[in-house]
Write an enzyme that holds these catalytic residues in place. Sequence first.
Site, PDB file in Angstrom:
ATOM      1  N   ASP A 204      71.955  22.831  46.455  1.00 32.42           N
ATOM      2  CA  ASP A 204      70.744  22.061  46.182  1.00 32.42           C
ATOM      3  C   ASP A 204      69.664  22.945  45.566  1.00 32.42           C
ATOM      4  O   ASP A 204      69.428  24.065  46.034  1.00 32.42           O
ATOM      5  CB  ASP A 204      70.243  21.478  47.518  1.00 32.42           C
ATOM      6  CG  ASP A 204      69.143  20.465  47.344  1.00 32.42           C
ATOM      7  OD1 ASP A 204      69.406  19.432  46.709  1.00 32.42           O
ATOM      8  OD2 ASP A 204      68.027  20.697  47.847  1.00 32.42           O
ATOM      9  N   GLU A 253      86.279  35.909  49.306  1.00 29.64           N
ATOM     10  CA  GLU A 253      86.960  36.461  50.490  1.00 29.64           C
ATOM     11  C   GLU A 253      87.958  35.462  51.062  1.00 29.64           C
ATOM     12  O   GLU A 253      88.839  35.810  51.835  1.00 29.64           O
ATOM     13  CB  GLU A 253      85.942  36.741  51.611  1.00 29.64           C
ATOM     14  CG  GLU A 253      85.101  37.973  51.418  1.00 29.64           C
ATOM     15  CD  GLU A 253      83.953  37.981  52.437  1.00 29.64           C
ATOM     16  OE1 GLU A 253      84.029  37.268  53.463  1.00 29.64           O
ATOM     17  OE2 GLU A 253      82.966  38.695  52.178  1.00 29.64           O
TER      18      GLU A 253
HETATM   19  C1  BGC Z   1      68.324  16.619  46.047  1.00 31.78           C
HETATM   20  C2  BGC Z   1      67.308  15.614  46.431  1.00 31.78           C
HETATM   21  C3  BGC Z   1      66.325  16.290  47.361  1.00 31.78           C
HETATM   22  C4  BGC Z   1      65.772  17.578  46.749  1.00 31.78           C
HETATM   23  C5  BGC Z   1      65.133  18.445  47.767  1.00 31.78           C
HETATM   24  C6  BGC Z   1      67.432  17.526  45.234  1.00 31.78           C
HETATM   25  O1  BGC Z   1      67.802  18.045  44.162  1.00 31.78           O
HETATM   26  O2  BGC Z   1      69.390  16.113  45.309  1.00 31.78           O
HETATM   27  O3  BGC Z   1      67.866  14.485  47.016  1.00 31.78           O
HETATM   28  O4  BGC Z   1      65.256  15.431  47.604  1.00 31.78           O
HETATM   29  O5  BGC Z   1      66.769  18.329  46.151  1.00 31.78           O
HETATM   30  O6  BGC Z   1      66.104  18.987  48.614  1.00 31.78           O
END
Ligand code: BGC
Length: 517
Positions: A204, A253
């Site tokens: 993310d 790993e």
């Molecule tokens: C996720 C979102 C989220 C954000 C913050 C994004 O790119 O896909 O759903 O709100 O990151 O974590």
Amino acid sequence: TGTQPGWWREAVIYQVYPRSFADSNGDGMGDLEGIRSRLPYLKELGVDAVWLSPFYASPQADAGYDVADYRAIDPMFGTLHDADAVIREAHALDLRIIVDLVPNHCSDQHEWFKQALREGPGTPLRERFHFRPGRGAGGEEPPNDWESIFGGPAWTRVPDGEWYLHLFAPEQPDFNWEHPAVQDEFRSILRFWLDLGADGFRIDVAHGLVKAPGLPDLGRDEQLKLLGNQVLPFFDQDGVHEIYRSWRLVLDEYAGDRIGVAEAWTPSADRTAMYLRPDELHQAFNFHYLNTDWDAEALRGAIDDSLDSMRPVGAPTTWVLSNHDVVRHRTRFGSLERARAAALLMLALPGSAYVYQGEELGLPEVTDLPDEVRQDPSFFKANGQDGLRDGCRVPIPWSGEEAPYGFGTGGSWLPQPAEWAGLSVAAQTGDPASTLELYRAALRIRRAHPALGAGDGVEWLPAPEGVLAFRRGDFVCTANTTDVPVRLPAPGTALLSSTDLAEPDLLPADSTVWWQG
Ligand code: BGC
Ligand code: MG
């Protein structure tokens, strides 16, 4: 493809949004046991891997992208035992599991952040986040002019007067990735999930971890947009690559080709490719493609750019049309015909494709959710002007005539439209005209046909305006992006068409056809 090294290069990866997939305990909220019970559906659909959006312990200020404990399951979703069962059963079906990792920020209920707040300015735990004194008389002004991606200042003041940085909601404090304890902790979290059998991580905000030194003012007060691909002092800093190099060592790993998939918003395809150098991550979402209109010329440009940018680093291109953050592509493109045509086009391209739960049912965006049921923080923070992410997160219809259509036995956390009875898995199964059977057929052909998925290029064929035509070995794909039928000599025998092909020489409006020829 399942057990081979490099399985991910051509994989079709299905995104499950856990709260909206299947609810096993009747609380109206999807859960891990629900996912486990539906794995055979995903197997039969024909995907190679499943990416699960976050299911970790979380106050759900951002639907789980605010993690309080990276090694625990939120009770709403089940237990660690349930997560283990999902991974084991998926593997028994030869499906891979990719889990979501949220390293840019945690929840304000994470132990480290709570401790940082308790201990006050100048204490060691504060250094794991970005705490700063304010500016102006009495420190009343935020430390810099950055705006949160969800709207409002990217800084929140705590009672002792310091401010902390959050690129997203105030409940999502950003980690300080210069700090060795943060780096160590995330390598340990990677190992925790790898030990449990995870085949990879969707990372993310992969472009956000490292901030420009000194956290400089932006110098302009325009509202920043997550989808804006802008050059920003908290996006795509060069230092971020060091982190992914260290993660790659951890991934390597482990046996079995474990992967990292970057959610990286960068100013250019070449900058994205940097995350995919051989000693970094494996894939990155192709947001350029996601943002391309249903238009032959634009699509051809995006396809060429994507393939060209990946070739130097030897990474596969990915293709994505929908996810939990954007308006569903059926609604974006304006019709089910176009959504079906776009899916067949995507699945004909070389590389890996992402399918967001429900797109195989042709689900539209739900655009009329009442304000009182909405939960997306970007909706609240922007007064409804900007946050439309709940509309793509409505729970999946599985069967039956009445809501929640087999999603569970206790309603659904967002209401499903009445028309969804006709779009359920049960309603579409066995109907050759249905979108579900179109996806199933496409994935079956893709699996059987060596020219699909493989390779790193397409051979464009001459085609009338508004039409795309390309060859891949003995396979040809045509896509008519115009709203009128177009005459084109049949390039072979039709294998599959997104719209009924009444005459082989006449491509229907808004259609994609796969040919053997
Ligand atoms: C996720 C979102 C989220 C954000 C913050 C994004 O790119 O896909 O759903 O709100 O990151 O974590
Ligand atoms: Mg439940």
